[in-house]
Design a protein around this motif. Structure first.
Motif, PDB file in Angstrom:
ATOM      1  N   LEU A 171      29.065  30.139 -82.558  1.00 24.10           N
ATOM      2  CA  LEU A 171      30.432  30.192 -82.059  1.00 24.10           C
ATOM      3  C   LEU A 171      31.496  31.394 -82.863  1.00 24.10           C
ATOM      4  O   LEU A 171      32.305  31.768 -82.385  1.00 24.10           O
ATOM      5  N   ALA A 172      31.109  31.175 -84.267  1.00 23.85           N
ATOM      6  CA  ALA A 172      31.987  32.229 -84.871  1.00 23.85           C
ATOM      7  C   ALA A 172      31.682  33.686 -84.770  1.00 23.85           C
ATOM      8  O   ALA A 172      32.441  34.287 -84.305  1.00 23.85           O
ATOM      9  N   ALA A 173      30.620  33.974 -84.218  1.00 23.75           N
ATOM     10  CA  ALA A 173      30.013  35.323 -83.889  1.00 23.75           C
ATOM     11  C   ALA A 173      30.809  35.470 -82.610  1.00 23.75           C
ATOM     12  O   ALA A 173      31.340  36.710 -82.430  1.00 23.75           O
ATOM     13  N   ARG A 174      30.610  34.939 -81.579  1.00 17.98           N
ATOM     14  CA  ARG A 174      31.425  34.915 -80.205  1.00 17.98           C
ATOM     15  C   ARG A 174      32.909  34.982 -80.449  1.00 17.98           C
ATOM     16  O   ARG A 174      33.486  36.071 -79.705  1.00 17.98           O
ATOM     17  N   GLU A 175      33.613  34.124 -81.333  1.00 18.00           N
ATOM     18  CA  GLU A 175      34.991  34.419 -81.406  1.00 18.00           C
ATOM     19  C   GLU A 175      35.206  35.577 -82.310  1.00 18.00           C
ATOM     20  O   GLU A 175      36.525  36.499 -81.956  1.00 18.00           O
ATOM     21  N   ARG A 176      34.558  35.969 -83.124  1.00 13.62           N
ATOM     22  CA  ARG A 176      34.657  37.456 -83.814  1.00 13.62           C
ATOM     23  C   ARG A 176      34.920  38.450 -82.895  1.00 13.62           C
ATOM     24  O   ARG A 176      35.689  39.415 -82.982  1.00 13.62           O
ATOM     25  N   ASP A 181      40.984  29.564 -89.424  1.00 14.19           N
ATOM     26  CA  ASP A 181      40.047  28.611 -89.010  1.00 14.19           C
ATOM     27  C   ASP A 181      40.010  28.506 -87.470  1.00 14.19           C
ATOM     28  O   ASP A 181      39.018  28.256 -86.999  1.00 14.19           O
ATOM     29  N   HIS A 182      41.444  28.402 -86.834  1.00 11.96           N
ATOM     30  CA  HIS A 182      41.481  27.759 -85.594  1.00 11.96           C
ATOM     31  C   HIS A 182      40.795  28.820 -84.463  1.00 11.96           C
ATOM     32  O   HIS A 182      40.576  28.081 -83.450  1.00 11.96           O
ATOM     33  N   GLU A 183      40.869  29.805 -85.050  1.00 11.33           N
ATOM     34  CA  GLU A 183      40.101  31.054 -84.095  1.00 11.33           C
ATOM     35  C   GLU A 183      38.638  30.505 -83.607  1.00 11.33           C
ATOM     36  O   GLU A 183      38.168  30.694 -82.458  1.00 11.33           O
ATOM     37  N   VAL A 184      38.169  29.803 -84.353  1.00 11.51           N
ATOM     38  CA  VAL A 184      36.766  29.408 -84.358  1.00 11.51           C
ATOM     39  C   VAL A 184      36.844  27.613 -84.128  1.00 11.51           C
ATOM     40  O   VAL A 184      36.628  26.980 -83.045  1.00 11.51           O
ATOM     41  N   SER A 185      37.154  26.897 -85.070  1.00  8.08           N
ATOM     42  CA  SER A 185      37.516  25.498 -85.026  1.00  8.08           C
ATOM     43  C   SER A 185      38.197  24.959 -86.235  1.00  8.08           C
ATOM     44  O   SER A 185      37.997  25.789 -87.468  1.00  8.08           O
TER      45      SER A 185
END
Length: 306
Positions: A270-275, A245-249
């Motif tokens: 945000l999840a797409a950018r982190e992925r 989870d903390h990869e994103v928030s």
């Protein structure tokens, strides 16, 4: 692992400090300042059958060259060249080594060749042990939650020493059980701990706030790779990365309401950018499923039971 393997491992890492081994010559001789730079070390991962992934990062449009051998002197190296590493992937590159002999020490050296001039960087050396075919005992280490809760790279205690402790166990591989970064956890210059003691951090602009932009997510991975212990560990221990989870928030989901620290409120964005950043920096095998964004995969190997 035999004493000979251990000795070779130490030799290869000493060589990696900057000495060229026999048979390695850059494509173009150039001054050091004109060569591509490798500041983030090397990683290997996702061992499967006779294959393994090797990752690194340059500093300009270039192609990564990986040469590998079962002997530390690289008397008969095999060579693999990556696709172009440029701004689109933050200059990261990976290749798949194939045809690895089973249960063998594999030594590899990595360098980047400038896409325009052909000038080569200094090499960086790594080591792994290939997958065994016959059953045998294996040793692996696992961990997670890297640079969390504001506790980053503390030079006063020698950085992230847990990675050195794990490296000295000489594991066959490492499972990173997620939270490979804390995108929602800024790293301040100082953290006050119990009893008023001060924990001092190395800081960067990207880690000064919660990650929202693609470069801030990338910067969280680059921050971790500033640690010498981690770079040394990465060069010697193959890895399997998971996403948490903390990869994103913290505890994120499509319905999560982000706090006031965030200007970007779209959690899916945000999840797409982190992925994207995760897939750029993880030493994993990329997959075609989910438009190339699939993280789940199966890595099967046989091992003995105690």
């Amino acid at each position: 692992m035999t004493q000979l393997d251990l000795t070779r491992r130490r030799i290869i890492q000493a060589a990696g400090a900057g000495f060229l081994l026999p048979g390695l010559a850059p494509a173009v001789i150039a001054s050091f300042k004109d060569r591509p730079k490798m500041t983030d070390g090397v990683q290997s991962g996702d061992l499967l059958g006779d294959r393994a992934m090797v990752w690194s990062r340059g500093d300009r449009p270039s192609r990564m060259v990986v040469e590998w051998d079962t002997r530390s002197m690289f008397s008969n190296p095999r060579r693999v060249v990556s696709t172009l590493a440029d701004q689109r992937n933050d200059f990261t590159a990976r290749v798949e080594l194939t045809g690895l002999p089973a249960d063998q020490a594999i030594y590899y050296r990595v360098f980047f060749e400038d896409a325009q001039s052909g000038v080569a960087s200094e090499p960086w050396f790594g080591h792994l042990r290939s997958v065994p075919q016959a059953q045998r005992d294996i040793r692996f280490v696992w961990s997670g939650d890297t640079v969390g809760q504001g506790f980053g790279i503390n030079p006063d205690i020698g950085g992230m020493r847990i990675y050195e402790a794990m490296r000295l166990r000489l594991p066959d591989f490492f499972i990173h059980s997620g939270d490979t970064i804390y995108a929602d956890g800024p790293v301040p210059a100082e953290v006050v701990t119990e009893g008023g003691r001060i924990w001092r951090n190395i800081t960067t602009e990207e880690k000064s706030k919660v990650a929202e932009t693609l470069d801030e997510y990338r910067g969280a991975y680059r921050y971790n790779l500033m640690d010498e212990n981690l770079r040394r560990f990465n060069a010697e221990v193959p890895q399997i990365w998971q996403w948490d989870d903390h990869e994103v928030s913290n505890n994120w989901s499509p319905s999560k309401q982000l706090d006031e620290r965030y200007k970007v409120k779209d959690i899916q964005l945000l999840a797409a950018r982190e992925r994207q950043a995760f897939l750029e920096y993880a030493p994993k095998r990329l997959q075609s499923a989910d438009n190339g964004g699939r993280i789940y995969r199966k890595l099967a190997r046989r091992c003995s039971r105690h």
